[in-house]
Write a protein that holds these residues in place. Structure first.
Motif: not given
Lengths: 171, 331
Positions: A7-10, A16-18, B289-290, B293-295
């Motif tokens: 999840t973190f990676w995604e 870097f997405r638009r 903060i990640l 955003a993620a969980l």
């Protein structure tokens, strides 16, 4: 646990997405020609007002923001004496455009009409009238309508036969 | 004998730490919104000033200019004092944070215990704030907060005991010096690091452990009734907590001010140490903060069972293994 790391990676990849945001005042979004924005009154190809002051738009309007007064010119053509749209009430539903039998009232792809005074949102006829035919270039109501006006008698309209004398027995 | 020079140095350290901590905490309002936006394919606040940096200023002015409203049904003195407590306790904790070699406000020999005590005190702010609001959502948030803080406090302390055992001191500067002589604690104490990180998130009530706030269930949890600068205090208190926990992770597990020195010496080396600490701290703030955003947020019973059934036994096991290793090594 592994799914967490994935999840973190995604999420990190989104760095870097638009960007999806349209930076509005600098960057204007594309608005379709039929976008329902500021209302205008158009003219026919001859440069005359299209509006025949039939009140249909005022009746169709769900918030009663259109008011007008019908009158006639010396040729017997109906036109609005005044035509007023209160944009502080208007909900841009487009019912007036659908109701209009002459393509006179049209909605345009423009929404930048913010004002500091509410009174300034009341548009009069001279604010609404544009010089062109809008979305329907060739259309002239009086040229196709069977109504008799000065300079055009009964049966003179396009694709219209001369009136039949119904009291005559001759074929 | 205390010399004039010492007093000046002490005052400078206090003012410096206070200034940097509060600036970072306020700046995090902007950092968090920008980073969340980056991870959601947006831009975030970028209108006020360069890169939207003055958003912080605009927000502060807004909060200050708002009506300082206290609900008529609230318990006024407690309602007013509650937001201050969270700020005070977190700012007190910054006193034991070693910023660089010999630069620390109070290098207590019970530094870690002091930090744990202060972070436990912080829960009073939330419980009292929720109780004084006399609002069911606030009370539910406050109840959750107290239960969560107590549960996670337990293994937060235990997860640090491994570090204490190995370093042989509760003093934070001693912990860093041990890491200077040997290796950063993240390697020998990896389970402790993970446990402390999780406990730290729960302790600062950050997502995914923000059940005391739980916007989607409890309006805004314990601070539902708060507005204006009192809400701002809770807000800044939360960010101060994030900064503190991130800095502590950096100090305890990632060597604090240690890092490549590039052959520098004297004050330049000290300044570089501060920069290294800031860099490490900001990495963990970014991670916080990640996480947001993620969980998603777990259910409350999941949170409790996760804390008691997994984290606590794991912390104890880590302590046991560390203790055994330390004992055999010392023989």
């Amino acid at each position: 646990m592994l799914s967490l790391l994935r999840t973190f990676w995604e999420i990190l990849k989104h760095t870097f997405r638009r960007r999806l945001t349209v930076q509005y005042p600098e960057e204007k979004p594309y608005l379709a020609p039929r976008w329902r924005g500021r209302i205008i009154l158009s003219r026919d190809p001859d440069g005359e007002e299209r509006c025949v002051a039939c009140y249909l738009c005022a009746v169709a309007c769900p918030v009663d923001c259109i008011s007008l007064q019908a009158t006639e010119d010396k040729n017997g053509r109906r036109y609005p004496e005044f035509f007023r749209i209160n944009f502080s009430r208007c909900i841009f539903c487009g019912f007036c455009e659908e109701a209009c039998p002459t393509y006179a009232i049209q909605l345009t792809p423009d929404f930048e009409m913010g004002e500091y005074k509410r009174q300034n949102l009341v548009y009069e006829k001279e604010d609404l009238l544009i010089s062109g035919p809008g979305k329907y270039p060739g259309y002239n109501f009086w040229r196709v309508a069977g109504v008799e006006i000065g300079g055009k008698g009964k049966g003179d309209a396009e694709r219209e036969d001369p009136p039949t004398d119904v009291r005559s027995l001759l074929p | 004998m205390i010399s004039f020079k010492d007093i000046v140095a002490a005052v400078l350290t206090v003012v410096g730490v206070l200034f940097v901590a509060l600036t970072i905490a306020a700046g995090l309002i902007w950092v968090e919104r920008r980073l969340l936006a980056v991870w959601q394919d947006r831009y975030g606040p970028n209108r006020v000033g360069p890169l939207g940096l003055f958003q912080v200023l605009a927000d502060t002015i807004k909060l200050l200019a708002k009506e300082d409203w206290i609900p008529p049904f609230a318990d006024k003195p407690v309602f007013v004092i509650a937001p201050a407590i969270v700020m005070i306790t977190v700012l007190f904790s910054f006193a034991v944070l070693p910023v660089a070699r010999n630069i620390v406000i109070a290098d207590l020999n019970v530094g870690l215990l002091y930090f744990l005590a202060m972070s436990s005190m912080g829960v009073y702010s939330i419980v009292l704030g929720g109780w004084a609001s006399d609002n069911k959502y606030s009370l539910l948030g406050a109840l959750r907060a107290s239960a969560q803080m107590i549960s996670y406090e337990v293994f937060m302390g235990l997860s640090l005991m491994g570090v204490v055992l190995v370093a042989g001191s509760f003093k934070l500067s001693d912990v860093v010096e041990w890491q200077n002589r040997n290796v950063w604690f993240v390697l020998p104490q990896f389970p402790g690091f993970v446990l402390f990180l999780i406990a730290g998130i729960a302790e600062t009530r950050r997502l995914p452990f923000d059940l005391p706030e739980a916007d989607s269930e409890l309006v805004a949890g314990f601070h539902s009734e708060y507005s204006g600068m009192k809400f701002g205090m809770f807000f800044v208190g939360e960010y101060l907590g994030v900064t503190l926990v991130s800095a502590l992770i950096a100090v305890l597990f990632f060597g604090g001010w240690l890092g490549p020195v590039f052959g520098l010496a004297g004050w330049a080396r000290t300044a570089l140490g501060i920069v290294w600490l800031l860099v490490k701290t900001f990495l963990f703030i970014g991670f916080f903060i990640l996480l947001r955003a993620a969980l998603p947020r777990p259910r409350f019973d999941q949170l409790m069972s996760w804390g008691w059934k997994w984290m606590l036994p794991l912390a104890l096991a880590n302590l046991l293994v560390t203790g055994a290793v330390v004992m055999t090594m010392s023989k």
